[in-house]
Motif scaffolding. Structure first.
Motif, PDB file in Angstrom:
ATOM      1  N   VAL A   7       0.839  -1.198   0.000  1.00 26.29           N
ATOM      2  CA  VAL A   7       0.000   0.000   0.000  1.00 26.29           C
ATOM      3  C   VAL A   7       0.877   1.251   0.000  1.00 26.29           C
ATOM      4  O   VAL A   7       0.605   2.219  -0.716  1.00 26.29           O
ATOM      5  N   SER A   8       1.953   1.227   0.785  1.00 26.01           N
ATOM      6  CA  SER A   8       2.865   2.378   0.824  1.00 26.01           C
ATOM      7  C   SER A   8       3.552   2.590  -0.520  1.00 26.01           C
ATOM      8  O   SER A   8       3.705   3.726  -0.971  1.00 26.01           O
ATOM      9  N   ALA A   9       3.964   1.505  -1.149  1.00 32.55           N
ATOM     10  CA  ALA A   9       4.607   1.618  -2.462  1.00 32.55           C
ATOM     11  C   ALA A   9       3.620   2.151  -3.494  1.00 32.55           C
ATOM     12  O   ALA A   9       3.978   2.987  -4.332  1.00 32.55           O
ATOM     13  N   VAL A  74       8.808  14.514  -5.375  1.00 30.14           N
ATOM     14  CA  VAL A  74       9.819  14.264  -4.337  1.00 30.14           C
ATOM     15  C   VAL A  74       9.221  13.438  -3.202  1.00 30.14           C
ATOM     16  O   VAL A  74       9.839  12.481  -2.722  1.00 30.14           O
ATOM     17  N   LEU A  75       8.012  13.775  -2.762  1.00 30.67           N
ATOM     18  CA  LEU A  75       7.365  13.023  -1.681  1.00 30.67           C
ATOM     19  C   LEU A  75       7.120  11.571  -2.100  1.00 30.67           C
ATOM     20  O   LEU A  75       7.382  10.640  -1.323  1.00 30.67           O
ATOM     21  N   GLY A  76       6.638  11.375  -3.320  1.00 29.61           N
ATOM     22  CA  GLY A  76       6.421  10.013  -3.806  1.00 29.61           C
ATOM     23  C   GLY A  76       7.705   9.208  -3.890  1.00 29.61           C
ATOM     24  O   GLY A  76       7.751   8.039  -3.504  1.00 29.61           O
ATOM     25  N   ALA A  81      11.524   5.168  -1.797  1.00 28.68           N
ATOM     26  CA  ALA A  81      12.850   4.851  -1.267  1.00 28.68           C
ATOM     27  C   ALA A  81      12.745   4.249   0.137  1.00 28.68           C
ATOM     28  O   ALA A  81      13.482   3.314   0.479  1.00 28.68           O
ATOM     29  N   GLY A  82      11.839   4.774   0.948  1.00 24.47           N
ATOM     30  CA  GLY A  82      11.644   4.219   2.284  1.00 24.47           C
ATOM     31  C   GLY A  82      11.134   2.788   2.243  1.00 24.47           C
ATOM     32  O   GLY A  82      11.605   1.922   2.993  1.00 24.47           O
ATOM     33  N   VAL A  83      10.168   2.528   1.373  1.00 25.59           N
ATOM     34  CA  VAL A  83       9.643   1.168   1.239  1.00 25.59           C
ATOM     35  C   VAL A  83      10.725   0.232   0.717  1.00 25.59           C
ATOM     36  O   VAL A  83      10.890  -0.891   1.212  1.00 25.59           O
ATOM     37  N   GLY A  84      11.494   0.686  -0.258  1.00 24.76           N
ATOM     38  CA  GLY A  84      12.584  -0.143  -0.781  1.00 24.76           C
ATOM     39  C   GLY A  84      13.630  -0.442   0.277  1.00 24.76           C
ATOM     40  O   GLY A  84      14.107  -1.578   0.396  1.00 24.76           O
ATOM     41  N   GLY A  85      13.986   0.550   1.065  1.00 18.82           N
ATOM     42  CA  GLY A  85      14.949   0.331   2.144  1.00 18.82           C
ATOM     43  C   GLY A  85      14.406  -0.606   3.202  1.00 18.82           C
ATOM     44  O   GLY A  85      15.131  -1.463   3.731  1.00 18.82           O
ATOM     45  N   TRP A  86      13.127  -0.463   3.522  1.00 22.09           N
ATOM     46  CA  TRP A  86      12.521  -1.354   4.511  1.00 22.09           C
ATOM     47  C   TRP A  86      12.511  -2.789   4.002  1.00 22.09           C
ATOM     48  O   TRP A  86      12.816  -3.725   4.754  1.00 22.09           O
ATOM     49  N   LEU A  87      12.155  -2.964   2.727  1.00 23.52           N
ATOM     50  CA  LEU A  87      12.126  -4.315   2.168  1.00 23.52           C
ATOM     51  C   LEU A  87      13.520  -4.944   2.133  1.00 23.52           C
ATOM     52  O   LEU A  87      13.685  -6.126   2.446  1.00 23.52           O
TER      53      LEU A  87
END
Length: 101
Positions: A7-9, A74-76, A81-87
């Motif tokens: 959902v975040s992605a 930029v926000l998207g 990037a946050g979701v990718g780093g978390w994964l």
């Protein structure tokens, strides 16, 4: 819990795409310069061979729409990037705990 990264992605992707669309729409609309007044130049002083810096098709006059579009992109991208780093972190942490990996 597995749906949260998806959902975040999706939210990040939608925000980035919406930012691109807002920026493109703002780029097609005429810009507001406000009211200006000047005294006409003398005919012998006027040189019509000068070119403006705004004749380049890649030149952008930043308006409020452009800023909103850029902020959405930029926000998207930050969310993606946050979701990718978390994964990546989640995958490496799961692999470290698994003795068979």
């Amino acid at each position: 819990m597995r749906a949260l990264p998806a959902v975040s992605a999706a939210l990040g992707l939608l925000l980035a795409l919406a930012g691109v669309v807002v920026f493109a729409v703002a780029n097609r609309s005429p810009a507001e310069f406000g009211w200006t007044s000047y005294a006409p130049l003398e005919p012998e002083v006027y040189d019509s061979s000068l070119t403006s810096a705004f004749t380049d098709r890649w030149t952008v006059l930043w308006t409020g729409g452009h800023l909103v579009g850029a902020a959405l992109v930029v926000l998207g991208l930050l969310i993606l990037a946050g979701v990718g780093g978390w994964l990546l972190g989640h995958r490496s942490a799961r692999g470290a705990d698994d003795p068979d990996a």
